[in-house]
Every structure is written in structure tokens, then in C-alpha cells.
Design an enzyme around this catalytic site. Structure first.
Site, PDB file in Angstrom:
ATOM      1  N   CYS A   1      -1.240   6.403   6.920  1.00 54.25           N
ATOM      2  CA  CYS A   1      -2.537   5.820   7.286  1.00 54.25           C
ATOM      3  C   CYS A   1      -2.390   4.850   8.465  1.00 54.25           C
ATOM      4  O   CYS A   1      -1.469   4.039   8.499  1.00 54.25           O
ATOM      5  CB  CYS A   1      -3.125   5.101   6.078  1.00 54.25           C
ATOM      6  SG  CYS A   1      -4.630   4.176   6.448  1.00 54.25           S
TER       7      CYS A   1
ATOM      8  N   TYR B   1     -25.153 -10.661  24.245  1.00 49.34           N
ATOM      9  CA  TYR B   1     -24.647  -9.655  23.305  1.00 49.34           C
ATOM     10  C   TYR B   1     -25.002 -10.128  21.892  1.00 49.34           C
ATOM     11  O   TYR B   1     -24.151 -10.232  21.012  1.00 49.34           O
ATOM     12  CB  TYR B   1     -23.134  -9.459  23.435  1.00 49.34           C
ATOM     13  CG  TYR B   1     -22.631  -9.326  24.855  1.00 49.34           C
ATOM     14  CD1 TYR B   1     -22.614  -8.089  25.497  1.00 49.34           C
ATOM     15  CD2 TYR B   1     -22.180 -10.447  25.551  1.00 49.34           C
ATOM     16  CE1 TYR B   1     -22.147  -7.983  26.809  1.00 49.34           C
ATOM     17  CE2 TYR B   1     -21.722 -10.346  26.859  1.00 49.34           C
ATOM     18  CZ  TYR B   1     -21.702  -9.108  27.486  1.00 49.34           C
ATOM     19  OH  TYR B   1     -21.247  -9.010  28.774  1.00 49.34           O
TER      20      TYR B   1
ATOM     21  N   ASP C   1     -20.662 -13.017  22.865  1.00 47.77           N
ATOM     22  CA  ASP C   1     -19.897 -12.298  21.848  1.00 47.77           C
ATOM     23  C   ASP C   1     -19.839 -10.833  22.274  1.00 47.77           C
ATOM     24  O   ASP C   1     -20.463  -9.957  21.679  1.00 47.77           O
ATOM     25  CB  ASP C   1     -20.564 -12.451  20.477  1.00 47.77           C
ATOM     26  CG  ASP C   1     -19.727 -11.842  19.353  1.00 47.77           C
ATOM     27  OD1 ASP C   1     -18.587 -11.410  19.614  1.00 47.77           O
ATOM     28  OD2 ASP C   1     -20.229 -11.788  18.210  1.00 47.77           O
TER      29      ASP C   1
ATOM     30  N   CYS D   1       0.831  -1.204   0.000  1.00 48.15           N
ATOM     31  CA  CYS D   1       0.000   0.000   0.000  1.00 48.15           C
ATOM     32  C   CYS D   1       0.866   1.254   0.000  1.00 48.15           C
ATOM     33  O   CYS D   1       1.745   1.401   0.863  1.00 48.15           O
ATOM     34  CB  CYS D   1      -0.915   0.010   1.229  1.00 48.15           C
ATOM     35  SG  CYS D   1      -1.905   1.510   1.362  1.00 48.15           S
TER      36      CYS D   1
ATOM     37  N   GLN E   1     -20.214  -8.606  11.206  1.00 46.46           N
ATOM     38  CA  GLN E   1     -18.797  -8.878  10.989  1.00 46.46           C
ATOM     39  C   GLN E   1     -18.321  -8.262   9.674  1.00 46.46           C
ATOM     40  O   GLN E   1     -19.016  -8.319   8.665  1.00 46.46           O
ATOM     41  CB  GLN E   1     -18.537 -10.381  10.984  1.00 46.46           C
ATOM     42  CG  GLN E   1     -18.693 -11.037  12.343  1.00 46.46           C
ATOM     43  CD  GLN E   1     -17.572 -10.694  13.307  1.00 46.46           C
ATOM     44  OE1 GLN E   1     -16.498 -10.251  12.896  1.00 46.46           O
ATOM     45  NE2 GLN E   1     -17.816 -10.896  14.590  1.00 46.46           N
TER      46      GLN E   1
ATOM     47  N   CYS F   1      -8.200   2.109  -1.110  1.00 44.33           N
ATOM     48  CA  CYS F   1      -7.794   1.310   0.047  1.00 44.33           C
ATOM     49  C   CYS F   1      -7.676  -0.141  -0.387  1.00 44.33           C
ATOM     50  O   CYS F   1      -8.660  -0.746  -0.836  1.00 44.33           O
ATOM     51  CB  CYS F   1      -8.821   1.452   1.171  1.00 44.33           C
ATOM     52  SG  CYS F   1      -8.485   0.380   2.596  1.00 44.33           S
TER      53      CYS F   1
ATOM     54  N   CYS G   1     -12.918 -10.497  20.054  1.00 43.48           N
ATOM     55  CA  CYS G   1     -12.095  -9.781  19.077  1.00 43.48           C
ATOM     56  C   CYS G   1     -10.871  -9.151  19.733  1.00 43.48           C
ATOM     57  O   CYS G   1     -10.088  -8.479  19.053  1.00 43.48           O
ATOM     58  CB  CYS G   1     -12.917  -8.710  18.355  1.00 43.48           C
ATOM     59  SG  CYS G   1     -13.636  -7.481  19.458  1.00 43.48           S
TER      60      CYS G   1
END
Length: 442
Positions: free
Chosen positions: A89, A300, A368, A81, A271, A177, A395
Site C-alpha cells: 500500500c 482560495y 490557503d 500495518c 481538512q 486501514c 500543505c
């Protein structure tokens, strides 16, 4: 007497040996004086010149960027990138590492968090140490999987779309991107003038052609006429309430997972990786092994992804209770699961709603939680229900490891742990831990 302000070290440069990877997309090094440096754009084993970006004399640690590589690691590549690198970035952390090396680094972070916060080795957690890429994401070095189906663009004062720099409000204007999904790139957002906008969030559903932009206007700005290269629904954020309102088109997108269609309204959570929902449902169901007639909880629950999968498997003789704090998500979950008469969705915080339900036992539980994790109180409540198995989807490996320690206090052990690379080029991972009561595992 007022203490003298400590001297800022921002801009100071140090030649350092780079040590192990740490949670957060950086590696650990030390200044010649012994001060800890968290260095981005480096890899373990390298010798680099690190320039301090945050910190002062006497601080517990400093943040820095590797601005010159004196001795490179074998896993280093030129970032694909053009917007990646020191001061650029902040969307990616590991553009300078081979894809296989990125997964190894993420595995090392998960292992370190498990050991430090839960006292668990990978073997004790039932994990083989691998970080599994999503289907189609195993690409050669120098290539980048285009996976991100939701991108929040910031806007420069002159109306250009871009992404924020690392730990900064400054915007890096971009033309493209690399990690954005093709269905996002096709919209042509980077080519448009967004003067008057604070941010433009783009959402492209998987399993339908639905696309959406959510506009946040600067104070006093007028809503523009949005014309993009593909049809989109347009929503706007209310500056006073923070709520999201429809301008034109559908106020939701239709996502698909586990053979079902889910409505996700007003920029709600789903997701981001197109393969993530199916990957996680499969891992959770394989770990829980639901049976007909089971009583299951989905905590959740969002728009009902796991609740729907559980309801399918526990059948008409079973029952599922979902708990979710977001009002829009609860409305969506009730709509999505309306064909299951034995599914109930309650709104509120898990730690407040769960005791009020009167439920004293459950067969299976899915959690979750948001990035901060479930926390001691919720884990204690969940542990008291005596579930045969619990699936914890996380996560953040630090929050997961901390909560696994709380589950141990509540009489549960980790049976298996699986780790998925659902955020390539970033430091994020998704984990699925399956827990069971200690007494049943002996």
C-alpha cells in the site's frame, strides 16, 4: 541516427548506506556508481539492500525500496500495518519509524526546503524546528492514530476495496486501514463487493453524524444498491462531466470548526484530520491578530473556513472578501457565511479575480492555496496590497518555501512559522507562515 535506448535498472539491487531524508517520503542514497537513489522504507543512517523500482542507466536519479535492512536505525520499528512495506500500500510512508522520529524527519524536510528554496534558516523563519502533533495523536511506538476522515478506496477487478500501491494504479486489497477514522471504519466498506466500481470515496464529518460515499463507476456499469453498516448519503461521479450528483440522502456533510457549522457539498474540500480545521484557524488567528474594522481577504477560501473566522473577529465595521475557483465551494461559502452582511465571496482564479475587485489595499490576508502553491504572479498581487500581516497556510513545504522567496521580493518577511503533523504516518505536513512588511519589522 537514433540513440540506443538506455537500459532499465528496475529490479537491480544495491547494498547502500542511507543518507538524509528527502521531500516525498524517502531517503537519499547512492549506488556504487554514484547514481542518486531515492529509497523508501529506509531511515537515515541505515545500511540496506535497495531494489530499484523506477529508472534507467544515466537517469538523474533512481527510485528504490529497501527490501532488506542490514543495519537498522534506533528509530526503526516493525510496521503496525500489515499492508505497509515494499510493493504494498502506498498510503503511508513512515509506518516503520517511531512517531517522534517521523516528526523529526518531517522537520528536517521543512528545514531543508526553506534553506534550499527560500534561503532561510529556521531561526530566520521564526520557527523553533518542532513539528507539533494534533491533540490526541501522541501515541506510543507501535500504535497508529486513526485520523483520516476521508478515504478514497480503489477497487480490484473482482470487486474488493483497497488502496493504490506507491506510484502505481495497482490496488492493494485491504481488510482495514489503520489510519482511517473510526467513523470511516464503522461503515464496513472493505467487507462489501464493489464490482463495477472504479473507486469508492468515504467521508465522515467531524462535528456531525453525516457520512457520505461517492461512487465512481466503471464505463457501462450499473449503480449498485449501497447498504453499509451505518447510515450514509450516496453520491455518484458523472463519467462524462466529472460532476458529482446525489443518489440519495444529503448532497453535503456538515463540518464544525471555530464554533461554526460549515456545509461542504458534493465531496468538496475540508481538512482530513478531525482536529485540523480548529488547529489551523487558531494558528492563523493568533498570527494575524484581527482588529475590529479590519478589511481582510481569504484567498482560495474553499467553503469559507478562514473567512468565517475573520468575519467573527473584524465585526460589523470590518469586511471580508473571499475568492474561490470551485463553483460548488462558492455556493457553500455563500450559504455558510450568509449571516455576515459584510462578507463577499467571488468565484474565479485568484490572479484573475483579485485585480478586477478594485481593491488596492487590505489589512489582513489569508492564503490557503492548493498543493502547487500560489505562484509568483499571485504573490506579487498580494504583496502590493500592503497588508499588515499575511497568513500563508501550506500543505507542501517546497511550494511554501518557493512562495516565501517571492514574498521577500515583494517586501515581506516571515515573522513566525508553525508546522503541524496533521497527516501521521505519511510524509505530509501542514505549515502556517505569518508574514509582515519588512519596513515594520525593523
Amino acid at each position: 541516427m537514433q540513440a540506443e535506448p538506455r537500459k532499465s535498472l528496475v529490479g537491480e539491487e544495491y547494498e547502500v548506506e542511507v543518507g538524509p531524508v528527502a521531500h516525498g517520503g524517502h531517503c537519499v542514497a547512492r549506488t556504487p556508481e554514484g547514481q542518486v537513489l531515492f529509497v523508501r522504507h529506509a531511515l537515515p543512517g541505515e545500511r540496506v539492500v535497495a531494489r530499484v523500482t523506477e529508472g534507467e542507466e544515466g537517469a538523474r536519479f533512481l527510485r528504490a525500496d529497501a527490501v532488506q535492512v542490514l543495519e537498522a536505525a534506533k528509530d526503526r520499528i516493525d510496521p503496525p500495518c500489515p499492508y505497509a512495506g515494499p510493493g504494498r500500500c502506498g498510503g503511508c510512508d513512515w509506518q516503520h519509524a517511531k512517531p517522534g522520529a517521523q516528526r523529526r524527519l518531517k522537520g528536517e524536510v521543512v528545514a531543508e526546503q526553506l534553506k534550499r528554496l527560500a534561503g532561510l534558516t529556521p531561526e530566520e523563519a521564526g520557527w523553533d524546528g518542532t513539528v507539533v502533533p494534533a491533540e490526541g495523536d501522541k501515541v506510543p511506538a507501535g500504535e497508529v492514530p486513526a485520523w483520516r476522515t476521508r478515504v478514497q478506496y480503489a477497487v480490484t477487478p473482482d470487486g474488493r476495496a483497497g488502496l493504490r500501491r506507491h506510484r502505481s494504479h495497482e490496488v492493494e486489497p485491504i481488510d482495514h486501514c489503520l489510519i482511517a477514522a473510526d467513523s470511516i471504519s464503522e461503515l464496513g466498506i472493505e467487507k462489501r463487493d464493489w464490482t463495477g466500481m472504479d473507486s469508492v470515496e468515504a467521508i465522515a464529518a467531524t462535528g456531525s453524524q453525516d457520512r457520505q460515499v461517492v461512487l465512481t463507476l466503471k464505463p457501462g456499469a450499473r449503480l449498485p444498491l449501497v447498504e453499509l453498516d451505518r447510515p450514509v448519503s450516496v453520491l455518484r461521479v458523472n463519467e462524462r462531466t466529472g460532476g458529482v450528483h446525489r443518489v440519495h440522502g444529503r448532497p453535503y456533510v456538515r463540518e464544525r470548526a471555530d464554533g461554526r457549522t460549515y456545509r461542504v457539498g458534493a465531496g468538496g474540500f475540508w481538512q482530513v484530520h478531525p482536529k485540523a480545521a480548529d488547529t489551523l484557524v487558531t494558528a492563523v488567528m493568533q498570527g494575524l491578530l484581527p482588529r475590529k474594522g479590519d478589511m481582510a481577504l481569504d484567498l482560495y477560501c474553499g467553503v469559507g473556513l478562514f473567512a468565517g473566522a475573520l468575519a467573527d473577529r473584524v465585526g460589523e465595521s470590518g469586511a471580508v472578501l473571499g475568492i474561490e475557483s470551485g463553483k460548488q465551494a462558492v455556493e457553500d461559502a455563500r450559504h455558510n457565511l450568509a449571516d455576515f452582511p459584510r462578507v463577499r465571496i467571488e468565484q474565479g482564479k485568484v490572479e484573475s479575480v483579485l485585480p478586477r475587485t478594485g481593491i488596492t489595499e487590505a489589512d489582513l490576508i489569508v492564503l490557503d492555496p492548493p498543493r502547487a502553491g500560489a505562484g509568483r504572479r499571485t504573490v506579487s498581487l498580494v504583496s502590493s496590497l500592503g497588508a499588515r500581516r499575511i497568513a500563508y497556510v501550506a500543505c507542501d513545504p517546497a511550494a511554501l518555501a518557493r512562495d516565501l522567496g517571492y514574498f521577500r521580493d515583494g517586501g515581506y518577511r516571515v515573522r513566525t512559522l508553525r508546522v503541524f503533523d496533521l497527516f501521521p504516518m505519511t510524509h505530509h505536513v501542514e505549515c502556517v507562515a505569518i508574514l509582515e512588511p519588512v519596513r515594520e519589522s525593523l
